[in-house]
Design a protein around this motif. Structure first.
Motif, PDB file in Angstrom:
ATOM      1  N   ARG A 162      -0.914  -3.068  28.614  1.00 22.29           N
ATOM      2  CA  ARG A 162       0.417  -2.466  28.840  1.00 22.29           C
ATOM      3  C   ARG A 162       1.095  -2.172  27.498  1.00 22.29           C
ATOM      4  NH1 ARG A 162       3.559   0.953  30.810  1.00 22.29           N
ATOM      5  NH2 ARG A 162       5.672   0.297  31.215  1.00 22.29           N
ATOM      6  N   VAL A 163       0.939  -3.050  26.526  1.00 19.91           N
ATOM      7  CA  VAL A 163       1.485  -2.808  25.193  1.00 19.91           C
ATOM      8  C   VAL A 163       0.867  -1.541  24.609  1.00 19.91           C
ATOM      9  CG1 VAL A 163       1.591  -3.681  22.816  1.00 19.91           C
ATOM     10  CG2 VAL A 163       2.072  -5.215  24.726  1.00 19.91           C
ATOM     11  N   VAL A 164      -0.436  -1.373  24.768  1.00 20.28           N
ATOM     12  CA  VAL A 164      -1.116  -0.169  24.271  1.00 20.28           C
ATOM     13  C   VAL A 164      -0.536   1.071  24.947  1.00 20.28           C
ATOM     14  CG1 VAL A 164      -3.311   1.077  24.234  1.00 20.28           C
ATOM     15  CG2 VAL A 164      -3.245  -1.351  23.623  1.00 20.28           C
ATOM     16  N   GLU A 165      -0.358   1.031  26.266  1.00 19.72           N
ATOM     17  CA  GLU A 165       0.204   2.172  26.994  1.00 19.72           C
ATOM     18  C   GLU A 165       1.575   2.557  26.461  1.00 19.72           C
ATOM     19  OE1 GLU A 165       0.441   1.738  31.247  1.00 19.72           O
ATOM     20  OE2 GLU A 165      -1.515   0.753  31.317  1.00 19.72           O
ATOM     21  N   VAL A 166       2.441   1.574  26.310  1.00 19.07           N
ATOM     22  CA  VAL A 166       3.799   1.840  25.838  1.00 19.07           C
ATOM     23  C   VAL A 166       3.770   2.345  24.401  1.00 19.07           C
ATOM     24  CG1 VAL A 166       6.045   0.799  25.322  1.00 19.07           C
ATOM     25  CG2 VAL A 166       4.857   0.197  27.442  1.00 19.07           C
ATOM     26  N   ALA A 167       2.991   1.702  23.550  1.00 15.77           N
ATOM     27  CA  ALA A 167       2.921   2.114  22.143  1.00 15.77           C
ATOM     28  C   ALA A 167       2.428   3.548  22.010  1.00 15.77           C
ATOM     29  CB  ALA A 167       2.022   1.164  21.354  1.00 15.77           C
ATOM     30  N   GLN A 168       1.418   3.910  22.776  1.00 10.67           N
ATOM     31  CA  GLN A 168       0.917   5.285  22.709  1.00 10.67           C
ATOM     32  C   GLN A 168       1.939   6.278  23.251  1.00 10.67           C
ATOM     33  OE1 GLN A 168      -2.930   5.012  24.649  1.00 10.67           O
ATOM     34  NE2 GLN A 168      -3.947   4.599  22.694  1.00 10.67           N
ATOM     35  N   ALA A 169       2.718   5.858  24.231  1.00 10.79           N
ATOM     36  CA  ALA A 169       3.738   6.748  24.798  1.00 10.79           C
ATOM     37  C   ALA A 169       4.882   7.014  23.815  1.00 10.79           C
ATOM     38  CB  ALA A 169       4.290   6.158  26.095  1.00 10.79           C
ATOM     39  N   ILE A 170       5.220   6.041  22.980  1.00 11.79           N
ATOM     40  CA  ILE A 170       6.367   6.202  22.071  1.00 11.79           C
ATOM     41  C   ILE A 170       5.958   6.471  20.629  1.00 11.79           C
ATOM     42  CG2 ILE A 170       7.841   4.773  23.536  1.00 11.79           C
ATOM     43  CD1 ILE A 170       7.525   2.513  21.466  1.00 11.79           C
ATOM     44  N   HIS A 179       6.810   0.252   9.577  1.00  7.08           N
ATOM     45  CA  HIS A 179       7.928  -0.288   8.783  1.00  7.08           C
ATOM     46  C   HIS A 179       8.601   0.719   7.859  1.00  7.08           C
ATOM     47  CE1 HIS A 179       7.108  -4.268  10.268  1.00  7.08           C
ATOM     48  NE2 HIS A 179       5.836  -4.092   9.985  1.00  7.08           N
ATOM     49  N   GLY A 180       8.116   1.957   7.801  1.00  2.00           N
ATOM     50  CA  GLY A 180       8.735   2.978   6.974  1.00  2.00           C
ATOM     51  C   GLY A 180       8.415   2.793   5.497  1.00  2.00           C
ATOM     52  N   THR A 181       8.973   3.691   4.696  1.00  2.00           N
ATOM     53  CA  THR A 181       8.838   3.609   3.242  1.00  2.00           C
ATOM     54  C   THR A 181      10.214   3.775   2.627  1.00  2.00           C
ATOM     55  OG1 THR A 181       8.564   5.980   2.844  1.00  2.00           O
ATOM     56  CG2 THR A 181       6.565   4.725   3.388  1.00  2.00           C
ATOM     57  N   ARG A 182      10.302   3.607   1.328  1.00  2.00           N
ATOM     58  CA  ARG A 182      11.569   3.797   0.627  1.00  2.00           C
ATOM     59  C   ARG A 182      11.735   5.224   0.118  1.00  2.00           C
ATOM     60  NH1 ARG A 182      12.672  -1.623  -2.904  1.00  2.00           N
ATOM     61  NH2 ARG A 182      12.548  -3.055  -1.153  1.00  2.00           N
ATOM     62  N   LEU A 212       4.791  -0.624  17.494  1.00  2.37           N
ATOM     63  CA  LEU A 212       4.117  -1.767  18.121  1.00  2.37           C
ATOM     64  C   LEU A 212       5.110  -2.865  18.487  1.00  2.37           C
ATOM     65  CD1 LEU A 212       0.881  -1.923  15.942  1.00  2.37           C
ATOM     66  CD2 LEU A 212       1.167  -0.952  18.218  1.00  2.37           C
ATOM     67  N   SER A 213       6.105  -3.080  17.637  1.00  5.84           N
ATOM     68  CA  SER A 213       7.120  -4.098  17.939  1.00  5.84           C
ATOM     69  C   SER A 213       7.888  -3.743  19.201  1.00  5.84           C
ATOM     70  CB  SER A 213       8.111  -4.224  16.773  1.00  5.84           C
ATOM     71  OG  SER A 213       7.448  -4.540  15.585  1.00  5.84           O
ATOM     72  N   THR A 214       8.293  -2.480  19.312  1.00  3.35           N
ATOM     73  CA  THR A 214       9.033  -2.025  20.483  1.00  3.35           C
ATOM     74  C   THR A 214       8.161  -2.100  21.733  1.00  3.35           C
ATOM     75  OG1 THR A 214      10.355  -0.562  19.103  1.00  3.35           O
ATOM     76  CG2 THR A 214      10.321  -0.084  21.462  1.00  3.35           C
ATOM     77  N   ALA A 215       6.895  -1.702  21.598  1.00  2.00           N
ATOM     78  CA  ALA A 215       5.987  -1.746  22.751  1.00  2.00           C
ATOM     79  C   ALA A 215       5.783  -3.181  23.225  1.00  2.00           C
ATOM     80  CB  ALA A 215       4.651  -1.118  22.384  1.00  2.00           C
ATOM     81  N   LEU A 216       5.683  -4.100  22.292  1.00  2.00           N
ATOM     82  CA  LEU A 216       5.505  -5.502  22.666  1.00  2.00           C
ATOM     83  C   LEU A 216       6.722  -6.002  23.450  1.00  2.00           C
ATOM     84  CD1 LEU A 216       3.577  -7.879  22.433  1.00  2.00           C
ATOM     85  CD2 LEU A 216       4.723  -8.515  20.324  1.00  2.00           C
TER      86      LEU A 216
END
Length: 111
Positions: free
Chosen positions: A35-43, A81-84, A100-104
Motif C-alpha cells: 500500500r505504501v508503494v501504491e501511494v508513493a507511486q501515485a504522488i 529531501h530536496g536540495t539547497r 516516501l514519508s507521506t506515503a508511509l
C-alpha cells in the motif's frame, strides 16, 4: 487498609523473538508496504518517470523481520529531501517532496 499484590510474569523469549518472522506478521507487513508503494507511486513527482518506477518493496524481509520500501535511483534522496539549490531569485529549484514519508503516513491504516 492496604493490601499487597505480587504479579510474576514469565516471558516466552522464543515466541517474542520469532513473532516478527512469523508468516502471519510478514503477510500483514507486506500488504501494508504494498500500500505504501501504491501511494508513493501515485504522488511521486514525474519528470522522466524513473523515480516513480523505482519505488518498490524489497522482496525479502530484513534480519529482524522488517519489510522495507525503497526508491533506488541515485537521486532519490534529493527528491525526498530536496536540495539547497536556488534560482537567481532565491527560490528553491528542488524543494523536498517527502514522497516516501507521506506515503508511509497515508498508508498507515488502522494500527
Amino acid at each position: 487498609m492496604s493490601s499487597e499484590v505480587t504479579v510474576t510474569v514469565e516471558l516466552d523469549e522464543d515466541a517474542i523473538h520469532n513473532l516478527p518472522l512469523s508468516r502471519e506478521v510478514q503477510d500483514d507487513l507486506e500488504q501494508r508496504m504494498d500500500r505504501v508503494v501504491e501511494v508513493a507511486q501515485a504522488i511521486a513527482p514525474v519528470d522522466t518517470g524513473r523515480y516513480k518506477a523505482s519505488i518498490h518493496r524489497l522482496p525479502e524481509p530484513g534480519p529482524d523481520g522488517e519489510v522495507s520500501v525503497e526508491a533506488n535511483v541515485p537521486y532519490a534522496i534529493y527528491v525526498e529531501h530536496g536540495t539547497r539549490q536556488t534560482d537567481r531569485n532565491g527560490r528553491s529549484i528542488h524543494p523536498p517532496r517527502y514522497t516516501l514519508s507521506t506515503a508511509l503516513d497515508a498508508a498507515a491504516g488502522d494500527h
